[in-house]
Design a protein around this motif. Structure first.
Motif, PDB file in Angstrom:
ATOM      1  N   PRO A 211      37.954  28.586  31.988  1.00  0.00           N
ATOM      2  CA  PRO A 211      38.533  29.936  31.956  1.00  0.00           C
ATOM      3  C   PRO A 211      38.062  30.708  30.720  1.00  0.00           C
ATOM      4  N   VAL A 212      37.820  31.998  30.904  1.00  0.00           N
ATOM      5  CA  VAL A 212      37.410  32.898  29.821  1.00  0.00           C
ATOM      6  C   VAL A 212      38.519  33.926  29.651  1.00  0.00           C
ATOM      7  N   ARG A 213      39.098  33.975  28.443  1.00  0.00           N
ATOM      8  CA  ARG A 213      40.190  34.911  28.180  1.00  0.00           C
ATOM      9  C   ARG A 213      39.621  36.273  27.807  1.00  0.00           C
ATOM     10  N   LEU A 214      40.121  37.315  28.475  1.00  0.00           N
ATOM     11  CA  LEU A 214      39.664  38.680  28.247  1.00  0.00           C
ATOM     12  C   LEU A 214      40.855  39.573  27.952  1.00  0.00           C
ATOM     13  N   ASP A 215      40.695  40.458  26.968  1.00  0.00           N
ATOM     14  CA  ASP A 215      41.714  41.451  26.640  1.00  0.00           C
ATOM     15  C   ASP A 215      41.005  42.679  26.081  1.00  0.00           C
ATOM     16  N   THR A 216      41.752  43.621  25.559  1.00  0.00           N
ATOM     17  CA  THR A 216      41.147  44.868  25.087  1.00  0.00           C
ATOM     18  C   THR A 216      40.223  44.677  23.883  1.00  0.00           C
ATOM     19  N   ALA A 217      40.339  43.564  23.182  1.00  0.00           N
ATOM     20  CA  ALA A 217      39.463  43.296  22.043  1.00  0.00           C
ATOM     21  C   ALA A 217      38.202  42.528  22.454  1.00  0.00           C
ATOM     22  N   SER A 218      38.172  42.035  23.690  1.00  0.00           N
ATOM     23  CA  SER A 218      37.028  41.260  24.177  1.00  0.00           C
ATOM     24  C   SER A 218      35.850  42.166  24.481  1.00  0.00           C
ATOM     25  N   GLY A 219      34.688  41.589  24.410  1.00  0.00           N
ATOM     26  CA  GLY A 219      33.503  42.312  24.840  1.00  0.00           C
ATOM     27  C   GLY A 219      33.400  42.285  26.356  1.00  0.00           C
ATOM     28  N   PRO A 220      32.480  43.063  26.911  1.00  0.00           N
ATOM     29  CA  PRO A 220      32.231  43.021  28.346  1.00  0.00           C
ATOM     30  C   PRO A 220      31.840  41.611  28.780  1.00  0.00           C
ATOM     31  N   PHE A 221      32.253  41.222  29.990  1.00  0.00           N
ATOM     32  CA  PHE A 221      32.011  39.876  30.510  1.00  0.00           C
ATOM     33  C   PHE A 221      31.200  39.979  31.795  1.00  0.00           C
ATOM     34  N   ALA A 222      30.013  39.374  31.805  1.00  0.00           N
ATOM     35  CA  ALA A 222      29.124  39.393  32.967  1.00  0.00           C
ATOM     36  C   ALA A 222      29.274  38.099  33.757  1.00  0.00           C
ATOM     37  N   PHE A 223      29.269  38.232  35.099  1.00  0.00           N
ATOM     38  CA  PHE A 223      29.359  37.053  35.970  1.00  0.00           C
ATOM     39  C   PHE A 223      28.815  37.399  37.350  1.00  0.00           C
ATOM     40  N   SER A 224      28.553  36.367  38.149  1.00  0.00           N
ATOM     41  CA  SER A 224      28.026  36.532  39.491  1.00  0.00           C
ATOM     42  C   SER A 224      29.148  36.921  40.444  1.00  0.00           C
ATOM     43  N   GLY A 225      28.908  37.945  41.242  1.00  0.00           N
ATOM     44  CA  GLY A 225      29.898  38.386  42.206  1.00  0.00           C
ATOM     45  C   GLY A 225      30.044  37.482  43.406  1.00  0.00           C
ATOM     46  N   GLU A 226      29.059  36.615  43.624  1.00  0.00           N
ATOM     47  CA  GLU A 226      29.162  35.735  44.789  1.00  0.00           C
ATOM     48  C   GLU A 226      29.842  34.411  44.468  1.00  0.00           C
ATOM     49  N   THR A 227      29.974  34.091  43.198  1.00  0.00           N
ATOM     50  CA  THR A 227      30.664  32.860  42.803  1.00  0.00           C
ATOM     51  C   THR A 227      32.164  33.118  42.829  1.00  0.00           C
ATOM     52  N   PRO A 228      32.942  32.242  43.465  1.00  0.00           N
ATOM     53  CA  PRO A 228      34.398  32.465  43.500  1.00  0.00           C
ATOM     54  C   PRO A 228      34.955  32.663  42.090  1.00  0.00           C
ATOM     55  N   CYS A 229      35.830  33.656  41.959  1.00  0.00           N
ATOM     56  CA  CYS A 229      36.407  34.013  40.666  1.00  0.00           C
ATOM     57  C   CYS A 229      37.905  34.229  40.840  1.00  0.00           C
ATOM     58  N   THR A 230      38.684  33.631  39.949  1.00  0.00           N
ATOM     59  CA  THR A 230      40.134  33.765  39.992  1.00  0.00           C
ATOM     60  C   THR A 230      40.629  34.270  38.645  1.00  0.00           C
ATOM     61  N   ALA A 231      41.577  35.217  38.698  1.00  0.00           N
ATOM     62  CA  ALA A 231      42.179  35.765  37.482  1.00  0.00           C
ATOM     63  C   ALA A 231      43.576  35.204  37.304  1.00  0.00           C
TER      64      ALA A 231
END
Length: 185
Positions: free
Chosen positions: A80-100
């Motif tokens: 898991p990669v934690r993202l918030d307003t202080a995080s930089g932009p996060f790049a990932f593949s749209g075809e790989t399953p992704c859960t928030a």
């Protein structure tokens, strides 16, 4: 420079492709394209509960949390990669399953999605501009009101093909979105 401003006040939210949240399209190329045939798409999204993201085969995604709480994204079998307003932009593949997984309150994020042969970079304040060949398109996204540029919070300024002369780095309180082709530099 195009000087076209896509105003936040003019956006309308609609259900995600998978129905699990809401998105407001800012720009789609070609204009009027759907989820399965855009070349690139820039939007904001409301994430109000944990769950899966929509799948987009052949699409590269770039997500930036704009306001609200934090979330962790798990892409495929990765950590898991934690993202918030202080995080930089996060790049990932749209075809790989992704859960928030939300950590508290819901959030608003910025999504940039491109389909091959295009690629994108989302740059934050102070970052140097890429030295690659001239981009096919570039946009400036306001993180707060920028009256000197005629922008209000979350407006998107279409900079056209290329980056304005004299801009050496991303301005304060903005994101620069640069879209090019994989064969560029």
């Amino acid at each position: 420079m195009s000087d076209a401003i896509h105003r936040q006040a003019e956006r309308h939210f609609a259900p995600w492709k998978n129905g699990g949240g809401e998105t407001a399209e800012i720009i789609c190329v070609p204009q009027g394209a759907g989820f399965d045939d855009f070349a690139w798409r820039i939007s904001t999204a409301k994430v109000e509960c944990s769950g899966p993201f929509s799948a987009f085969a052949g699409v590269s995604r770039n997500l930036t949390v704009l306001e609200g709480g934090a979330m962790s994204l798990t892409v495929g079998s990765g950590a898991p990669v934690r993202l918030d307003t202080a995080s930089g932009p996060f790049a990932f593949s749209g075809e790989t399953p992704c859960t928030a997984e939300l950590h508290g309150a819901g959030l608003l994020d910025l999504n940039v999605m491109v389909r091959a042969p295009y690629r994108c970079a989302v740059l934050r304040e102070g970052e140097a501009l890429p030295e690659a060949a001239a981009p096919r398109a570039s946009y400036l996204f306001a993180l707060r009101d920028l009256p000197e540029m005629g922008l209000q919070k979350h407006d998107l300024l279409d900079l056209g093909e290329g980056v304005p002369t004299g801009m050496a780095e991303v301005p304060a309180d903005a994101l620069l979105i640069v879209i090019g082709e994989e064969s560029d530099g």
